[in-house]
Design an enzyme around this catalytic site. Structure first.
Site, PDB file in Angstrom:
ATOM      1  CG  ASP A 125      -7.980   4.644   0.584  1.00 20.76           C
ATOM      2  OD1 ASP A 125      -7.664   2.894  -0.017  1.00 20.76           O
ATOM      3  OD2 ASP A 125      -7.439   5.141   1.581  1.00 20.76           O
ATOM      4  CD  GLU A 151      -0.321   5.332  -3.911  1.00 18.04           C
ATOM      5  OE1 GLU A 151       0.623   5.203  -2.821  1.00 18.04           O
ATOM      6  OE2 GLU A 151      -0.862   4.400  -3.821  1.00 18.04           O
ATOM      7  CG  ASP A 190      -2.088   0.806   0.950  1.00 20.89           C
ATOM      8  OD1 ASP A 190      -2.286   1.163   0.237  1.00 20.89           O
ATOM      9  OD2 ASP A 190      -2.681   0.812   2.025  1.00 20.89           O
TER      10      ASP A 190
END
Lengths: 946, 614
Positions: free
Chosen positions: A625, A552, A549
């Site tokens: 999300d 980015e 996770d």
């Protein structure tokens, strides 16, 4: 009063959804402003300089009259590839100013040049003709010399052009020279707007949390601070409190790619929370009439970002980027595309005028475009694209089952309790997930011993029932000198560096002060992969898989919640050059770690939030999300379709929605929809109410369980399609136009989809809806309702308003297809391994495939698999081998327990096998069920209906 | 698909799901119909199943879900859900554990049950005493209320008695006092002791002379005797005061310097105006203290100062007439004329009487009232805003009166107190304690996971310093769980209330009682943020049913164990989920365990009512 109004607006902003002002728009971005404001002009003229058969065609691009003093010479290469695509590169002609490019994106094999290439030239153009796709007419790449322009044609059909609209503009690398720029180190907080409050941390929304429990109030941007002069943003830019200095100055480029009149729609360039068909973002530059009014003010942006509570129907960036644009023409049924091999930030304007057009504005790096010519089949374009970036890796079977996740299952007791409940309710699931709280203070690879004292035993207990676990491992490493990962990473200098290239970058993420490993560096990836060895990752077992996770990468106190562009990797290359591939390389390193752990035997499963072109090789992706809202359920389909269209198939959205609370209706509808999407995981935020299926009451539980069971029953089919995708690159979850490219009603359809080519899914995504409008594509194409097994009557309009009571969503099987299933309910995929198959044959003649292997290892690469083809023609069903040695030594005991023929017009007199054995059957309402044929899946046989 | 299948023996248990709607042809045979069978249609392991066992308690022991049949996992302890030879028979270990666990549970239930029986007895005693407490309090209330009423009556009469502005009015007030006292006595009824006390007090006060300001006492009387519920009281009070003030100009002025100051303003500003008005007419009530009830004027019958008798007009004497009228006013003059000869009395003739009376009424209403109001304005304002001072100033200032007032206040206080006590006692006596009455005033603390919980049964539950809510009622008549609500607000978590507003969630949930030894919280589950399910273990939850269940379960285990003849297998069954407990079950011999179990069963049988009774 003004202050109050301001405060109210701020509050509204923070409570509703994403704070859009936290993210840059085109006008707030120097290079985008510069390119977007550009007036079409003929700045360059081309000249062929080299046409050796052993090397790409080489051209010199020299500035046209009036531009010579400002524009340097550029070099252009055009290279038809053996896969049928055409590779076009433009760089500075001066080799000393060569630009950085990643060697981790393209597969070398995909770059092999087309051997049969010839060229002709005249005074105005050079035509390169290549015939690497044997069945198709030759591909002609026409380089017009002045104005410089590249047009790709197949036969006489023009497919696409570069610089047709003359938006080409190339900012060369240059010395700062006399230009005055701030020499000071970039400082992010020149003015202290924290009012002297002590910052104790940052949250995912990118705002500081203070010692007194309050949250940073975002400073209001002064719009007038955007400079207007010509060289605006050349050397330095400011966004909010963040400054970006550019030692190399402006290095951006922009170019238009247009698709001719026949192009109906453009797709691709994920990830955006938007529709499948791209919307226009500007009028055509030629000034001609726009056939589609621009819907978005801003161009589509590709810059991987952790967008907290993202908005829908905007062209804003999200977690992943794939710079692949697909054009589709209803007239010709042709699908072609363009892939930009560049991982830096980009904006893409879309217009529709005469045909479709796009304007690519890229911050830095090499201008390398692969023109995906496509072919007579839609699959050609994916063949070409996947030969460049790879096909979808065949996932282990278990990962196609249902995943149960939550932030967070708090302790072992919780895990056991949830597991036991699934058992009691006879509810199939494959994987139980642990989010960040399972770790010791967000130190990945560790366990919070208070809650997880016996992680190995926990995993083994679940494994005994065929269930696996997944733990989260993020790329930010807690800066704690007692944490072995940090110690080692620091000692070995594996972290991304500050702009000075020496000190380790330190940003804020879940653990507080964190550093980020440089996954662009192979040695770091190798080191990282080592971390997953069972002796290194204490408490892990071979049945533990990984979730990546925040890759980015998410930096809570950085600009746009990511890292400053001036940080550098270990090679000293600026972050701005490689931002968009970081997430993919992280997932790759993890994935390689899991393979390494098993000694190269087992297929890994790694879920990642960030992605780039090529992520399909490394695991699954989810859309981040989302929220427990109906509009988020509705957008999941289009988003997943877009990402599939960009060649990344193993993708899903959190079932139930991450933020907020899902009521039973939303949960049921989402589960029904999710069961027919490639990656199928329920997940929820820690502030959301618990969501395990039994918490919605018995009635809802049965509906949820039914959805999950439908998923499991179809796993042989899913697995086969994934296998096909791993060979051909064709998406698994397909928009209707992909299978019916000439059907004029299909291009914009994104509320329904196909799994492979044979199942049509019409999910219900509206609250309280008990009907759903579904389009039935194809001419003379029948569709069988998978529940009633009857042909769906379809009117001439091909639209049907179908019944969809809460316990079901409409799913149809294409007439002409054969779908393999396993109907027996099991607790997990592992337990289904030896179960017999049911074949569902739709229509009077049909064909279908079935792929089988052990479901978890790489043995299939050595032929340990079986690929079978079933043909049903003239009342005869035959099973033939396509490939694979599975069961050659009699080890495969897979058998068929049932064959269902839908659409059999009359009751047969008997059903006999090729061995002469007469089989029992039932016949009712045009449906013939042959009971217990007990035919081997890997045996050659024929079954005849008399 | 609803195919109609001819059921022949051959399709039953042939590992093919023929009945695709119900799956019945494969129940107990194979997994072929696992996808259509319900979770209570179980595959029987190769051992007999006692019919009274609920499916889930024996899952794995004697039955499993059909989806587990031949899936490679040994779910039945005897391995009969998998192909032969795949699974070791681990039933021996399993049974030992099961019987041992069953015995332990039954033992626990029995111990708890015994404790709960004792507690129930204590509880009923406690409840009885609570009810008695309530009854006593009710008696007390009657006494307190009687006393309070009596004092009230007394105060009324005493005030009247003491406020004698004019001695010749004695008889009226005397009568009122006697009436009040007799009413008060009547209300006391037979409670002679109390009557005596109060009588004595009364007498003592009655015997005391009251040398106080006549004006203020009268005012108090006037104020007090008006019905408090009467909405006109306020106006009435004001008007009476006005009349009194009219009559005694000086008294209020000297009583209160503040009033004096205010009045001076009034006098200076308004007295000239008012004097002119008074000159025109000075009401007779002003002179004589008799209110002229103009509304009561009857046709042809007049009363002027005298008593009316049976509605017949009585000729007044000249003296009375002079007394009653003021000849210096126009009205007085008119009346005087009538006194000279009845024929001259304007009141005899409607034609004269009506306009004159109307003029008088109008004059009073529209001229005198505003003038008076203006004249009094400063003081009225003062009284209105600072009326408590007014009270102090106007109450009779005798020792006895003060005593009486104090007594009244105390009585009122006691009334309130006893009402409160009665409400509390009523709640206590009528509260639904379930089985928890003996521990309702206790609290228990223990640590579960990372929190320390404190439960005060039927009151509240705390997680460290955070309140999870207070008792608000039982979930249902079974009294096995109760609601807690209104705990500490939950940060960042909102919900929509019944008015559609977004409100912060207040912690809440349910407390489930679980039979066990010792009082403690054994688990707290938070399925939704800040909504809890608390499991509270207490022997008080060990009721007859609980023991019955434990007994049946153990019998079931024993029966299976017996039917398997005490198989001893060393290896513990792999993958069996949900076992645990029993502790040393593996080490002890089945026979020993059975013996203990049987002993416990005998105890249970002795303790429980006979089966027929249940």
């Amino acid at each position: 009063m003004l202050l109050l109004a301001l405060l109210v607006t701020l509050l509204l902003h923070t409570t509703n959804a994403v704070d859009q002002t936290k993210f840059r728009t085109c006008t707030q971005t120097g290079f985008c402003r510069r390119h977007r404001n550009k007036v079409p002009s003929n700045t360059y003229t081309a000249a062929l300089t080299s046409s050796s058969p052993d090397a790409p065609y080489k051209f010199l691009l020299h500035p046209s009259k009036g531009y010579t003093s400002t524009h340097p010479n550029l070099s252009l290469t055009v290279d038809p590839l053996s896969n049928g695509a055409v590779r076009v590169r433009v760089q500075e002609n001066n080799p000393e100013t060569s630009r950085w490019e990643s060697s981790d994106i393209l597969l070398p094999a995909g770059l092999s040049r087309c051997a049969s290439t010839t060229h002709t030239s005249d005074s105005s153009s050079v035509t390169i003709s290549s015939t690497c796709s044997s069945s198709d007419p030759p591909t002609n790449t026409v380089i017009s010399l002045s104005p410089f322009k590249i047009t790709v044609k197949q036969g006489d059909e023009t497919l696409m052009s570069i610089n047709e609209s003359q938006l080409f503009h190339f900012e060369h690398k240059r010395d700062k020279g006399g230009v005055q720029a701030a020499t000071a180190e970039p400082s992010d907080t020149k003015a202290d707007h924290h009012n002297g409050k002590k910052i104790v941390g940052y949250w995912e929304d990118g705002l500081a949390r203070y010692e007194d429990g309050t949250t940073e109030v975002k400073p209001v941007e002064d719009a007038s601070s955007i400079p207007k002069e010509d060289e605006d943003g050349f050397w330095e830019e400011k966004f909010q409190s963040h400054h970006d200095t550019k030692p190399n100055g402006p290095m951006s480029f922009g170019v238009d790619i247009t698709f001719p009149q026949k192009s109906t729609r453009l797709y691709g360039i994920p990830e955006h929370a938007s529709s499948l068909a791209l919307h226009a973002t500007r009028p055509p530059p030629s000034g001609s009439a726009s056939s589609q009014a621009p819907k978005y003010k801003d161009p589509y942006r590709l810059y991987n970002l952790d967008v907290f509570e993202y908005d829908l129907d905007v062209p804003m960036s999200l977690y992943g980027s794939i710079p692949l644009l697909i054009s589709h023409s209803v007239d010709t049924g042709r699908v072609s595309g363009a892939f930009f091999n560049n991982p830096s930030e980009m904006f893409i304007d879309i217009w529709s005028g005469e045909g479709m057009g796009s304007h690519w504005m890229v911050e830095t790096g090499v201008m390398e475009i692969f023109l995906l010519v496509g072919g007579s089949e839609v699959s050609e374009v994916y063949k070409q694209y996947s030969s460049l970036t790879g096909t979808q890796a065949l996932p282990p079977m278990f990962s196609l089952g249902y995943h149960q996740c939550r932030w967070n299952y708090k302790d072992e007791k919780d895990v056991y309790a949830v597991h036991k409940k699934f058992e009691e309710h006879d509810y199939p699931y494959d994987v139980l997930w642990l989010d960040i709280e399972h770790t010791d203070g967000k130190r990945y690879f560790t366990w919070d011993k208070r809650f997880f004292p016996n992680p190995v035993k926990m995993q083994q207990t679940l494994w005994e029932q065929g269930r696996r676990m997944v733990t989260i491992v993020d790329p930010h490493i807690k800066r704690d000198n007692n944490y072995y990962v940090h110690k080692e990473a620091t000692a070995k200098s594996l972290y991304i560096k500050n702009a000075d290239g020496k000190s380790d970058f330190n940003g804020w993420c879940w653990p507080g002060d964190s550093s980020y490993l440089d996954f662009t560096e192979e040695k770091v990836r190798k080191w990282w992969a080592e971390q997953f060895k069972l002796d290194k990752y204490v408490g892990s077992t071979p049945h533990l898989h990984i979730w990546n996770d925040m890759n980015e990468m998410s930096v809570f106190n950085g600009p746009e919640v990511t890292m400053q562009k001036t940080t550098t990797n270990l090679q000293g290359v600026e972050h701005r050059e490689w931002h968009n591939i970081y997430g993919m390389l992280f997932q790759r390193a993890t994935s390689e770690g899991l393979v390494l752990r098993s000694g190269g035997k087992e297929r890994p499963f790694v879920l990642s939030r960030s992605f780039y072109a090529g992520s399909q090789r490394w695991g699954a992706i989810w859309t981040g999300d989302n929220a427990a809202r109906w509009d988020h359920l509705a957008v999941a389909g289009p988003m997943l379709l877009t990402i599939n269209t960009a060649g990344l198939s193993f993708i899903g959205a959190d079932v139930g929605g991450f933020f907020g609370n899902a009521d039973s209706q939303l949960m049921v509808r989402w589960m029904q929809s999710g069961a027919y999407q490639p990656f199928f995981r329920g997940h929820a935020h820690h502030d959301s109410a618990r969501r395990e299926p039994w918490l919605f009451g018995d009635e809802a539980l049965q509906m949820l369980r039914q959805s999950s069971m439908e998923r499991y029953a179809l796993l042989p089919f899913w697995y086969t399609i994934f296998h096909t995708s791993s060979i051909t690159g064709m998406p698994v979850m397909r928009p209707l136009w992909m299978e019916y490219p000439t059907d004029p009603n299909c291009p914009a359809l994104d509320h329904q989809w196909l799994i492979g080519s044979d199942l049509l899914v019409c999910p219900v995504v509206q609250e309280n809806a008990v009907k759903v409008n579904c389009y039935f594509p194809g001419t003379n194409q029948n569709w069988y309702n998978v529940r009633t097994m009857q042909v769906q009557p379809v009117p001439a309009s091909k639209w049907v308003n179908l019944d969809a009571p809460l316990d079901t969503i409409p799913v149809f099987q294409r007439s002409g297809s054969i779908v393999p299933k396993k109907l027996r309910l099991r607790r997990s995929t592992e337990m289904m391994r030896n179960d017999p198959y049911t074949l569902v044959v739709a229509g009077e003649s049909a064909t279908g495939e079935l792929y089988i292997d052990d479901g978890h290892s790489y043995d299939f690469e050595n032929g340990e698999y079986a690929k079978r083809r079933f043909d049903y023609v003239g009342g005869k069903l035959t099973n033939t081998k396509l490939s694979g040695n599975w069961g050659a030594n009699g080890t495969c005991k897979d058998w068929i327990e049932r064959i269902i023929f839908m659409g059999v017009s009359s009751k047969p007199s008997s059903v006999v096998t090729s061995a002469g054995q007469s089989l029992e059957f039932t016949y009712d309402k045009n449906t013939l069920v042959v009971r217990k044929p007990e035919l081997g899946v890997v045996d050659e046989w024929t079954l005849e209906i008399l | 698909m609803g195919n109609i299948i001819e059921v022949t023996p051959s399709i039953i248990g042939d590992d093919y799901c023929d009945c695709e709607d119900t799956g019945v042809d494969e129940i107990g045979h194979s997994s072929a119909c696992a996808h259509v069978l319900k979770s209570d249609q179980l595959f029987q392991c190769g051992i007999s199943k006692p019919s009274h066992l609920t499916p889930l308690t024996t899952l794995g022991l004697d039955s499993v879900l059909h989806s587990k049949v031949s899936d490679g996992v040994c779910d039945c302890c005897d391995g009969s859900d998998e192909e032969d030879g795949k699974c070791p028979n681990s039933c021996g270990v399993f049974f030992r554990k099961a019987v041992d666990l069953g015995t332990a549970r039954l033992q626990q239930a029995l111990t708890g049950y015994r404790q709960s029986i004792i507690a129930a007895e204590e509880g009923s005693k406690k409840l009885e005493s609570l009810r008695g407490k309530k009854e006593n309090l009710l008696k007390d209330r009657a006494n307190v209320f009687d006393l309070a009423n009596y004092i009230e009556f007394y105060l009324k009469s005493e005030s009247r008695f003491q406020t004698l502005p004019y001695p010749r009015m004695d008889y009226k007030l005397q009568a009122a006092r006697l009436k009040a006292v007799s009413e008060g006595k009547r209300s006391l009824g037979g409670r002679s002791e109390m009557k005596k006390t109060v009588d004595n007090q009364l007498q003592a006060i009655l015997d005391t002379k009251c040398p106080t300001s006549e004006f203020t006492l009268e005012e108090f009387l006037a104020t007090y005797s008006a019905d408090p519920a009467d909405p006109r009281r306020r106006d009435d009070q004001t008007s009476r005061k006005r009349g009194q003030i009219d009559r005694t100009l000086i008294a209020p002025l000297i009583e209160d310097p503040a009033k004096l100051g205010l009045r001076i303003i009034g006098i200076v500003v308004f007295t000239p105006v008012r004097s002119v008005g008074l000159l025109v007419e000075i009401g007779s009530e002003w002179m004589w203290g008799v209110e002229e009830e103009e509304e009561e004027v009857k046709e042809g019958v007049q009363e002027v100062g005298g008593e009316k008798e049976g509605g017949v007009y009585v000729e007044p004497t000249a003296f009375e007439i002079i007394k009653a009228s003021n000849p210096w006013t126009p009205i007085g003059f008119l009346i005087l004329l009538g006194d000279l000869h009845p024929a001259l009395d304007y009141r005899r003739y409607k034609a004269t009487r009506v306009p004159v009376n109307a003029a008088r009424r109008g004059y009073r209403k529209y001229v005198m009232r505003p003038i008076n109001t203006m004249w009094e304005a400063p003081e009225v304002l003062y009284n209105e805003t600072l009326n408590y001072r007014d009270n102090i100033a106007t109450e009779p200032d005798t020792h006895e009166f003060r005593l009486l007032k104090a007594a009244e206040a105390k009585a009122e206080q006691q009334k309130k107190l006893i009402e409160k006590k009665i409400t509390a006692a009523k709640q206590e006596a009528e509260r639904d304690y379930g089985a928890l009455i003996t521990i309702e005033s206790e609290c228990f603390s223990n640590t579960v996971d990372k929190y320390t919980y404190r439960i005060c049964p039927l009151k509240d539950v705390r997680q460290d310093a955070t309140s999870l809510g207070r008792f608000t009622g039982w979930v249902d008549d079974s009294h096995t769980s109760y609601f807690i609500r209104g705990g500490t607000k939950c940060f960042g978590v909102t919900e929509v209330d019944e008015n559609g507003n977004n409100v912060q969630v207040q912690r809440r949930g349910v407390v489930n009682l679980k039979c066990g030894l010792g009082h403690s919280i054994v688990s707290v589950v938070e399925n939704s943020p800040c909504i809890y399910e608390v499991e509270f273990q207490t022997p008080l939850a060990c009721n007859e049913e609980e023991v019955g269940r434990a007994e049946e379960r153990l019998r079931g285990f024993m029966k299976i164990a017996e039917s398997r003849g005490g198989i001893e297998v060393e290896e513990e069954k792999k993958g069996w989920f949900g076992g645990g407990g029993g502790g040393d079950g593996g080490a002890r011999k089945l026979e020993d365990i059975k013996k203990t179990a049987e002993e416990v069963l005998v105890v249970a049988e002795g303790l429980l009512p006979k089966k027929e009774d249940r």
